[in-house]
Write a protein that holds these residues in place. Structure first.
Motif, mmCIF file in Angstrom:
data_model
loop_
_atom_site.group_PDB
_atom_site.id
_atom_site.type_symbol
_atom_site.label_atom_id
_atom_site.label_comp_id
_atom_site.label_asym_id
_atom_site.label_seq_id
_atom_site.Cartn_x
_atom_site.Cartn_y
_atom_site.Cartn_z
ATOM 1 N N ASP A 1 2.959 0.100 -1.744
ATOM 2 C CA ASP A 1 2.775 1.056 -0.650
ATOM 3 C C ASP A 1 4.046 1.851 -0.380
ATOM 4 O O ASP A 1 4.310 2.241 0.743
ATOM 5 C CB ASP A 1 2.311 0.344 0.625
ATOM 6 C CG ASP A 1 1.686 1.321 1.631
ATOM 7 O OD1 ASP A 1 1.109 2.323 1.191
ATOM 8 O OD2 ASP A 1 1.791 1.072 2.856
ATOM 9 N N LYS B 1 -6.755 -0.832 -1.026
ATOM 10 C CA LYS B 1 -5.737 -1.856 -0.775
ATOM 11 C C LYS B 1 -5.735 -2.945 -1.853
ATOM 12 O O LYS B 1 -4.684 -3.364 -2.328
ATOM 13 C CB LYS B 1 -5.980 -2.461 0.612
ATOM 14 C CG LYS B 1 -5.962 -1.424 1.736
ATOM 15 C CD LYS B 1 -6.427 -1.984 3.040
ATOM 16 C CE LYS B 1 -7.928 -2.124 3.134
ATOM 17 N NZ LYS B 1 -8.658 -0.849 3.112
ATOM 18 N N SER C 1 1.460 2.970 -4.840
ATOM 19 C CA SER C 1 1.412 3.588 -3.522
ATOM 20 C C SER C 1 0.124 4.391 -3.361
ATOM 21 O O SER C 1 -0.682 4.490 -4.292
ATOM 22 C CB SER C 1 2.625 4.511 -3.317
ATOM 23 O OG SER C 1 2.638 5.549 -4.286
#
Length: 342
Positions: A152, A302, A162
């Motif tokens: 991230d 995620k 990211s």
């Protein structure tokens, strides 16, 4: 009378039974992709039949590393990091790696201490969701000698995974522009957080592309991106409305917790969402779909973020001797439209 445990099956016994070299057995366990499928299947069959358990302690003494990696996150209670951890765990299982989970508690000193601990324990590598983007501090983390992949956060010198948060902010703002016009406000976290800056930049870019003035975007900056902070901003909007200012037609929040707080604060005082005020979040956490008013939000991949980070780390470890080129994976977010801003 106590019985002695049966002798432990060794690597050589597996190799002998499978008709291969000990190096092939080792590669089957540690680098299965370089072993022919038929050979790999035969070795694994023997391993299962002989109940062979690799001696990882001895291996770590020989190689100077072990099969443990670290995952350092700022807050293990945050659902965003929990989803990343799921992706890390799945990829680690595939690579036969163990994961040590470290919670830095948003403390840069604690974060550095945990990475030093991983280096002292000769962990194979570390995955870090860094608290800040301070280049000097990140260089200090890398100087510890442990293979490091940032999650991230894009890295200037090293591997990273990211999310394109500028694109995410643009998506959210474009949705409000197309459904509610330009009368929306931004509820954002600290400008010290790079993701908050990027999401704000995306929203401003959407206004500019629509021929509007980005500087006209009203922004509420909060120190903590929590549900309670969202409720607090809702109170500010309601207080301004009591003084004669119109309620905004929409609210764009840079995370889902803030958006849930905005909805709670508005509806508790009789403001209808989305009829009077549309609300858009960011992150697509489990609370977004399960909220009393399901939340329109920007979905972040995620799980994929964590999974890809492990694959990068393994590639960096294996490429140390043969030459490794750092890489960056940037995932693109998407908009999920639900009831809070149809």
């Amino acid at each position: 009378m106590e019985r002695n445990p049966p002798p432990r099956v060794g690597l050589a016994a597996v190799a002998r039974e499978a008709g291969v070299s000990t190096a092939t057995v080792s590669n089957t366990l540690n680098r299965p992709e370089i072993v022919a499928a038929a050979t790999r299947a035969r070795v694994l069959s023997v391993i299962e039949r002989l109940d062979f358990v690799p001696n990882t302690t001895a291996a770590s003494l020989r190689t100077g590393t072990n099969r443990l990696i670290g995952l350092v996150v700022p807050d293990i209670t945050n659902p965003f990091y929990s989803e990343i951890a799921k992706g890390v765990a799945a990829a680690a299982d595939e690579q036969r790696l163990g994961v040590i989970l470290c919670n830095s508690q948003d403390d840069p000193v604690r974060e550095l201490s945990q990475l030093e601990m991983l280096a002292e324990q000769r962990a194979a590598g570390a995955l870090v969701v860094p608290i800040t983007a301070d280049a000097k501090r990140l260089a200090r983390l890398r100087s510890l000698g442990t293979h490091l992949v940032l999650i991230d956060r894009e890295a200037d010198d090293g591997c990273s995974t990211s999310i394109d948060d500028v694109a995410g902010g643009r998506l959210a703002a474009q949705h409000l522009l197309s459904t509610r016009g330009d009368d929306f406000v931004l509820v954002n976290g600290s400008h010290a957080i790079p993701q908050c800056i990027d999401r704000r930049s995306g929203a401003r870019a959407a206004l500019s592309a629509a021929g509007l003035e980005p500087d006209d975007l009203v922004e509420y900056e909060v120190t903590e991106m929590t549900t309670e902070a969202g409720v607090g901003v809702a109170r500010l909007l309601l207080t301004a409305a009591e003084a004669g200012a119109p309620l905004p037609s929409g609210v764009l929040c840079t995370n889902d917790q803030l958006a849930i707080g905005i909805i709670r604060g508005l509806t508790q005082h009789g403001v209808s969402v989305p009829e009077q005020v549309a609300v858009v979040g960011y992150g697509d956490l489990a609370i977004a779909a399960d909220a009393p008013i399901p939340l329109t939000t920007v979905e972040q991949p995620k799980y994929a973020l964590g999974h890809a980070a492990v694959e990068m780390l393994v590639a960096e470890i294996r490429g140390e001797q043969s030459g490794h080129r750092h890489s960056t994976s940037v995932f693109r977010p998407s908009l999920v439209v639900r009831d809070s801003a149809p």
